[in-house]
Design a protein around this motif. Structure first.
Motif, PDB file in Angstrom:
ATOM      1  N   ASN A 254       0.846  -1.189   0.000  1.00  0.00           N
ATOM      2  CA  ASN A 254       0.000   0.000   0.000  1.00  0.00           C
ATOM      3  C   ASN A 254       0.885   1.243   0.000  1.00  0.00           C
ATOM      4  N   ALA A 255       0.295   2.433   0.099  1.00  0.00           N
ATOM      5  CA  ALA A 255       1.050   3.683   0.034  1.00  0.00           C
ATOM      6  C   ALA A 255       2.047   3.821   1.181  1.00  0.00           C
ATOM      7  N   ASP A 256       1.797   3.146   2.293  1.00  0.00           N
ATOM      8  CA  ASP A 256       2.699   3.213   3.439  1.00  0.00           C
ATOM      9  C   ASP A 256       3.793   2.159   3.378  1.00  0.00           C
ATOM     10  N   GLY A 257       3.788   1.336   2.338  1.00  0.00           N
ATOM     11  CA  GLY A 257       4.792   0.294   2.191  1.00  0.00           C
ATOM     12  C   GLY A 257       4.484  -0.977   2.958  1.00  0.00           C
ATOM     13  N   LEU A 258       3.243  -1.124   3.413  1.00  0.00           N
ATOM     14  CA  LEU A 258       2.840  -2.321   4.137  1.00  0.00           C
ATOM     15  C   LEU A 258       2.184  -3.319   3.190  1.00  0.00           C
ATOM     16  N   ALA A 259       2.307  -4.610   3.513  1.00  0.00           N
ATOM     17  CA  ALA A 259       1.729  -5.668   2.685  1.00  0.00           C
ATOM     18  C   ALA A 259       0.216  -5.483   2.576  1.00  0.00           C
TER      19      ALA A 259
END
Length: 76
Positions: free
Chosen positions: A59-64
C-alpha cells in the motif's frame, strides 16, 4: 424487508446455512476466529504462497496489502 430486523450475527448465519459451530471442550473461539486473531508474518506467507521472487503488493505506506493471483503458485 422494510420494517423487519435482519440479523447477520454468527449464530443466525450458521443456523441459516445449517452449519453449526462445534467447539472442542474448553474452547471459546472457532478455528477461523482463532486464525483471524493471529498476526502471521507476511514474509512467511509470501514464501509459502508465491512464486519465488514475487510477493505482496504494497500500500502507500509500504505495508503488505494483497497478493495478486498471477504471483501465486498453482497449488496456492
Amino acid at each position: 424487508m422494510r420494517g423487519h430486523l435482519v440479523k447477520f450475527d454468527e449464530d443466525t448465519l450458521n443456523t441459516f446455512l445449517k452449519t453449526p459451530v462445534v467447539l472442542e471442550e474448553g474452547e471459546n473461539l472457532c478455528t477461523y476466529s482463532k486464525f483471524a486473531l493471529l498476526r502471521p508474518d507476511p514474509q512467511e506467507l509470501a514464501a509459502k504462497l508465491c512464486i519465488p521472487g514475487r510477493g505482496f503488493e504494497l500500500n502507500a505506506d509500504g505495508l503488505a496489502l494483497k497478493i495478486l493471483r498471477k504471483n501465486m503458485t498453482t497449488l496456492a
